[in-house]
Design an enzyme around this catalytic site. Structure first.
Site, PDB file in Angstrom:
ATOM      1  N   ARG A 190       0.833  -1.204   0.000  1.00 19.76           N
ATOM      2  CA  ARG A 190       0.000   0.000   0.000  1.00 19.76           C
ATOM      3  C   ARG A 190       0.868   1.254   0.000  1.00 19.76           C
ATOM      4  O   ARG A 190       0.515   2.265  -0.597  1.00 19.76           O
ATOM      5  CB  ARG A 190      -0.960   0.023   1.196  1.00 19.76           C
ATOM      6  CG  ARG A 190      -2.060  -1.012   1.106  1.00 19.76           C
ATOM      7  CD  ARG A 190      -2.919  -0.804  -0.150  1.00 19.76           C
ATOM      8  NE  ARG A 190      -3.841  -1.891  -0.331  1.00 19.76           N
ATOM      9  CZ  ARG A 190      -3.686  -2.897  -1.214  1.00 19.76           C
ATOM     10  NH1 ARG A 190      -2.635  -2.941  -1.985  1.00 19.76           N
ATOM     11  NH2 ARG A 190      -4.582  -3.844  -1.316  1.00 19.76           N
ATOM     12  N   GLU A 231       1.973   1.582  -3.505  1.00 18.24           N
ATOM     13  CA  GLU A 231       0.839   2.065  -4.294  1.00 18.24           C
ATOM     14  C   GLU A 231       0.638   3.569  -4.082  1.00 18.24           C
ATOM     15  O   GLU A 231       0.419   4.314  -5.042  1.00 18.24           O
ATOM     16  CB  GLU A 231      -0.421   1.296  -3.885  1.00 18.24           C
ATOM     17  CG  GLU A 231      -1.663   1.679  -4.634  1.00 18.24           C
ATOM     18  CD  GLU A 231      -2.865   0.874  -4.168  1.00 18.24           C
ATOM     19  OE1 GLU A 231      -3.645   0.453  -5.037  1.00 18.24           O
ATOM     20  OE2 GLU A 231      -3.038   0.671  -2.940  1.00 18.24           O
ATOM     21  N   SER A 263      16.003  14.018   1.902  1.00 19.57           N
ATOM     22  CA  SER A 263      16.952  13.028   2.393  1.00 19.57           C
ATOM     23  C   SER A 263      16.224  11.886   3.078  1.00 19.57           C
ATOM     24  O   SER A 263      15.246  12.104   3.796  1.00 19.57           O
ATOM     25  CB  SER A 263      17.913  13.675   3.396  1.00 19.57           C
ATOM     26  OG  SER A 263      18.748  12.697   3.973  1.00 19.57           O
TER      27      SER A 263
END
Length: 147
Positions: free
Chosen positions: A89, A92, A115
């Site tokens: 997820r 995604e 960073s």
């Protein structure tokens, strides 16, 4: 190397479960953020000697495991981890929102990146009438490209 890390992680997780400790309790004991502590104990950061000694005492780990936790880790790609639903997820979300986040960083800060070394992450719960929310905050230093 991965097999060694997995073996150490298994020992840490089993000891934590046997002792009935939460990740937050371990983090409090070594005076580090819970997110950093979990990442370190899952083999993503080296533990300084003092913190490693506290973890050893708390979890009853062997000396060899504690020494291994102090070594600089090998960080590799996600591999099979990408198949885990929670981790997937995040991938995604980055696939959907990554380009927009990049554009907003460039608009706000200029040409550069966030960073992941000078970095903090916070995971918390927020109650919501439609169901509790997972709140993940990435806090990374801006690094401008210099030519």
């Amino acid at each position: 190397m991965e097999a060694i890390r997995n073996h150490i992680v298994e020992q840490v997780q089993a000891a934590r479960q046997r002792r009935g400790l939460t990740w937050a309790e371990i983090a409090d004991a070594i005076e580090r953020p819970k997110e950093w502590t979990v990442a370190a104990l899952l083999g993503q950061h080296p533990l300084p000697a003092a913190e490693a000694a506290k973890v050893q005492e708390l979890l009853g780990l062997d000396d060899d495991v504690v020494l291994a936790m102090q070594r600089q880790p090998y960080r590799a790609g996600l591999g099979e981890l990408a198949e885990d639903p929670t981790i997937y997820r995040f991938l995604e979300a980055i696939a959907v929102y990554g380009p927009a986040i990049k554009e907003l960083i460039h608009e706000e800060f200029g040409d550069g990146i966030m960073s992941a070394i000078n970095f903090k992450v916070d995971v918390s719960r927020r109650t919501d009438p439609s169901g509790d929310r997972v709140v993940v905050t990435f806090d990374g230093k801006f690094l401008d490209y210099q030519w």
